[in-house]
Enzyme design. Structure first.
Site, PDB file in Angstrom:
ATOM      1  CG  ASP A 182      -3.155  -3.921   0.869  1.00 31.21           C
ATOM      2  OD1 ASP A 182      -2.291  -4.314   1.660  1.00 31.21           O
ATOM      3  OD2 ASP A 182      -3.230  -2.747   0.480  1.00 31.21           O
TER       4      ASP A 182
ATOM      5  CB  SER B   6       2.182  -6.595   0.393  1.00 28.28           C
ATOM      6  OG  SER B   6       2.794  -5.852  -0.625  1.00 28.28           O
TER       7      SER B   6
ATOM      8  CB  SER C 200       0.230  -1.795   0.150  1.00 28.29           C
ATOM      9  OG  SER C 200      -0.025  -2.772   1.133  1.00 28.29           O
TER      10      SER C 200
END
Length: 338
Positions: free
Chosen positions: A272, A232, A270
């Site tokens: 983000d 991440s 992830s």
């Protein structure tokens, strides 16, 4: 270069044409301070806390802010109120995934003891996280309330420690050991000189790109990294440009977009996220004048990620796993070519 770690600019890597601030850090934005508390018990614990503290922020004096989730696989405490009200009312704390909730409680406890909070009955703590479970025993939840308080109370302006420090201690990105990175840009917006600064907690997958060239661990002579699809990234952007929440959300989008420049794959798992906040309340910049500020954010985030990699150190962690640092000389030689 003795006494400090190499940064991207030391290798001649300086994205864009805009000049950085004096520290090339988020703390170049007046009134923004950063504090770290590293929690390290090798080989099994590599974790910590990073606090970004804007001066004067409180429920009675919130700062304008915007949020963008490029991929929402994360535990960003306080996200919905930022999206709804376009403001932050506390410092922002970064830590490990399973420690995010304890960190939020610690942040609330610390704030309730501050002057001016004697009548507070509601607070929206903002805590971002990345998963450091590849190198650290994340289930032990080693980050305690005292660590959070120390990061908050030691927050300072000036140079910012990068790499394996604070919330970046156990992280890896793009096949290499990574961590905390920061950078800034000075730019003229709407007839005024302003600063945009970025701080990243880098822990995302993909293949590193530097100046458009892919760089794998094998290319620079180190062992393989972690799963390239894992990880991440939390990005914090600060500016003293007088922007409203909608405009700051536009900056936050550019911050996440900038990860593509360094090779992010925005994988399924992830998280983000970017939060952009302003240190000056009230709008005043026309949308048509935002172009240079967008560029500043893209360039600063790109450089911050590179700084997070170059400052990191090879780390052997939980269950014998290893993440290798990006060797500066190996990268320099590769970019020079034969």
């Amino acid at each position: 270069m003795a006494g400090r770690k190499l940064r991207a600019r030391d290798l001649g890597i300086a994205p864009g044409s805009l000049a950085p601030g004096p520290y090339n850090a988020i703390t170049d934005v007046p009134g923004v301070r950063v504090g770290h508390r590293t929690v390290s018990l090798p080989p099994d614990v590599h974790s910590g806390v990073t606090a970004v503290v804007p001066d004067g922020v409180s429920p009675g004096a919130p700062l304008p802010a915007g949020l963008f989730a490029g991929n929402g696989y994360g535990k960003l405490v306080g996200a919905t109120q930022i999206a709804e009200l376009g403001a932050i009312e506390t410092p922002i704390v970064l830590t490990s995934t399973l420690s995010a909730f304890r960190a939020a409680d610690a942040l609330v406890g610390w704030l309730l003891e501050r002057p001016g909070y004697g009548e507070a009955v509601s607070l929206n703590p903002v805590v971002g996280e990345c998963n450091d479970g590849y190198l650290s025993d994340i289930r032990s939840r080693p980050v305690l309330a005292g660590h959070v308080r120390e990061a908050l109370e030691t927050a300072a302006d000036g140079p910012v420690a990068e790499g394996c420090v604070g919330a970046g201690t156990g992280l890896g990105a793009l096949g290499f050991k990574a961590g905390i990175g920061t950078a800034s840009r000075r730019v003229r917006v709407g007839g005024r000189d302003v600063t945009a600064g970025a701080l990243v907690q880098a822990n995302f997958g993909g293949t590193l790109r530097v100046g458009g060239r892919e760089v794998t661990p094998a290319d620079v002579g180190v062992g393989p990294g972690a799963d390239p699809d894992a990880g991440s990234c939390m990005i914090l952007v600060a500016t003293d440009a007088r922007l409203d929440a909608r405009q700051l959300t536009r900056l936050a989008r550019r911050a996440v977009f900038a990860l593509a420049r360094v090779g992010a794959n925005y994988g399924h798992g992830s998280g983000d996220y970017a939060i952009a906040f302003g240190t000056r309340r009230g709008g005043g910049v026309a949308d048509a004048d935002l172009g240079p500020l967008f560029t500043a954010v893209l360039d600063a985030v790109e450089e911050a990620v590179l700084n997070s990699l170059l400052a990191a150190e090879t780390t052997k962690g939980h269950r014998g796993r290893v993440l290798h640092a990006l060797p500066a000389e190996g990268l320099r030689s590769l970019l020079r070519g034969p």
